[in-house]
Design a protein around this motif. Sequence first.
Motif, mmCIF file in Angstrom:
data_model
loop_
_atom_site.group_PDB
_atom_site.id
_atom_site.type_symbol
_atom_site.label_atom_id
_atom_site.label_comp_id
_atom_site.label_asym_id
_atom_site.label_seq_id
_atom_site.Cartn_x
_atom_site.Cartn_y
_atom_site.Cartn_z
ATOM 1 N N THR A 135 -10.302 10.555 -3.056
ATOM 2 C CA THR A 135 -9.053 10.162 -3.710
ATOM 3 C C THR A 135 -8.160 8.974 -3.329
ATOM 4 O O THR A 135 -7.619 8.629 -4.252
ATOM 5 C CB THR A 135 -8.197 11.836 -3.478
ATOM 6 O OG1 THR A 135 -9.189 12.788 -3.748
ATOM 7 C CG2 THR A 135 -6.966 11.660 -4.056
ATOM 8 N N VAL A 136 -8.219 9.065 -2.073
ATOM 9 C CA VAL A 136 -7.286 7.865 -1.730
ATOM 10 C C VAL A 136 -7.850 6.395 -2.350
ATOM 11 O O VAL A 136 -7.430 5.565 -2.930
ATOM 12 C CB VAL A 136 -7.440 7.545 -0.225
ATOM 13 C CG1 VAL A 136 -6.686 6.377 0.131
ATOM 14 C CG2 VAL A 136 -6.482 8.626 0.378
ATOM 15 N N ARG A 137 -9.443 6.372 -2.376
ATOM 16 C CA ARG A 137 -9.990 5.285 -2.730
ATOM 17 C C ARG A 137 -9.993 5.062 -4.438
ATOM 18 O O ARG A 137 -9.798 3.963 -5.003
ATOM 19 C CB ARG A 137 -11.683 5.161 -2.532
ATOM 20 C CG ARG A 137 -11.887 4.775 -1.004
ATOM 21 C CD ARG A 137 -13.402 4.601 -0.810
ATOM 22 N NE ARG A 137 -14.209 5.434 -1.333
ATOM 23 C CZ ARG A 137 -14.579 6.742 -0.688
ATOM 24 N NH1 ARG A 137 -14.255 6.958 0.511
ATOM 25 N NH2 ARG A 137 -15.369 7.722 -1.093
ATOM 26 N N LEU A 138 -9.780 6.001 -4.965
ATOM 27 C CA LEU A 138 -9.835 6.014 -6.546
ATOM 28 C C LEU A 138 -8.266 5.544 -7.001
ATOM 29 O O LEU A 138 -8.192 5.076 -8.005
ATOM 30 C CB LEU A 138 -9.767 7.511 -6.902
ATOM 31 C CG LEU A 138 -11.046 8.043 -7.364
ATOM 32 C CD1 LEU A 138 -11.124 9.467 -7.518
ATOM 33 C CD2 LEU A 138 -11.690 7.378 -8.410
ATOM 34 N N ARG A 139 -7.396 5.406 -6.147
ATOM 35 C CA ARG A 139 -6.119 4.820 -6.547
ATOM 36 C C ARG A 139 -6.377 3.574 -7.182
ATOM 37 O O ARG A 139 -5.575 2.970 -7.551
ATOM 38 C CB ARG A 139 -5.094 4.982 -5.442
ATOM 39 C CG ARG A 139 -4.705 6.443 -4.851
ATOM 40 C CD ARG A 139 -3.962 6.440 -3.928
ATOM 41 N NE ARG A 139 -3.452 7.673 -3.335
ATOM 42 C CZ ARG A 139 -3.170 8.149 -2.117
ATOM 43 N NH1 ARG A 139 -2.938 7.195 -1.124
ATOM 44 N NH2 ARG A 139 -2.999 9.216 -1.811
ATOM 45 N N GLU A 140 -7.380 2.804 -6.539
ATOM 46 C CA GLU A 140 -7.498 1.418 -7.097
ATOM 47 C C GLU A 140 -7.994 1.240 -8.234
ATOM 48 O O GLU A 140 -8.143 0.101 -8.893
ATOM 49 C CB GLU A 140 -8.763 0.765 -5.969
ATOM 50 C CG GLU A 140 -8.080 0.438 -4.525
ATOM 51 C CD GLU A 140 -9.299 0.160 -3.386
ATOM 52 O OE1 GLU A 140 -10.447 -0.395 -3.984
ATOM 53 O OE2 GLU A 140 -9.238 0.198 -2.440
ATOM 54 N N HIS A 141 -8.559 2.297 -8.919
ATOM 55 C CA HIS A 141 -9.224 2.567 -10.313
ATOM 56 C C HIS A 141 -8.303 3.184 -11.203
ATOM 57 O O HIS A 141 -8.714 4.096 -11.913
ATOM 58 C CB HIS A 141 -10.636 2.929 -10.139
ATOM 59 C CG HIS A 141 -11.336 1.742 -9.027
ATOM 60 N ND1 HIS A 141 -11.579 0.540 -9.283
ATOM 61 C CD2 HIS A 141 -11.900 2.195 -7.719
ATOM 62 C CE1 HIS A 141 -12.193 0.179 -8.544
ATOM 63 N NE2 HIS A 141 -12.282 0.953 -7.377
ATOM 64 N N GLY A 142 -7.099 3.593 -10.816
ATOM 65 C CA GLY A 142 -6.432 4.418 -11.812
ATOM 66 C C GLY A 142 -5.897 5.787 -11.283
ATOM 67 O O GLY A 142 -5.078 6.458 -11.513
#
Length: 166
Positions: free
Chosen positions: A80-87
């Motif tokens: 979830t935290v990593r997904l912030r870079e992709h929207g």
Amino acid sequence: MPVRDERGLYERISLEAFQAELSWATILCKCPAFRAAFDDFDPDRIAGYGDTDVERLMADAGIVRNRAKILAAVANARATVRLREHGGLTDLVWGVQATRHPQAAHVRRDSHHLPPIAGPVQSAARTRARVRRPDHHAHALMEAIGVIDTHLLDSHRRGSSGIWPA
């Protein structure tokens, strides 16, 4: 009802995973304990969990103590935290929403269009099959957060999310 915030979506995804092979009544009764044990489902905090936190959770009788499910919740927080870079998680989950309401012909009109209720043997077999099919959990999540509305056309809940017309 619609859930569009990251924390709320992460919580629903986590609870869906913990519910696998269990009844929703079990999970709903344990919600306060889950929220306390998992820092109110804050993905940033859970992403930092280590072995000590996993052991703490395994010792918490208020939640479902399944190591694989706990590790999945931690891995999902990190994702979830990593997904912030992709929207972000919200864009990912809500990005599958149809652009138009499903045609009424494809929606169950009333309770006469429901499949028959299965007995315990059939129900157990269906549950085992669904656990092996991750798409079932994704569909249940999309129903729970309002991405799709599968309520009967004559149901008082049909259209209550405000996303789809009744």
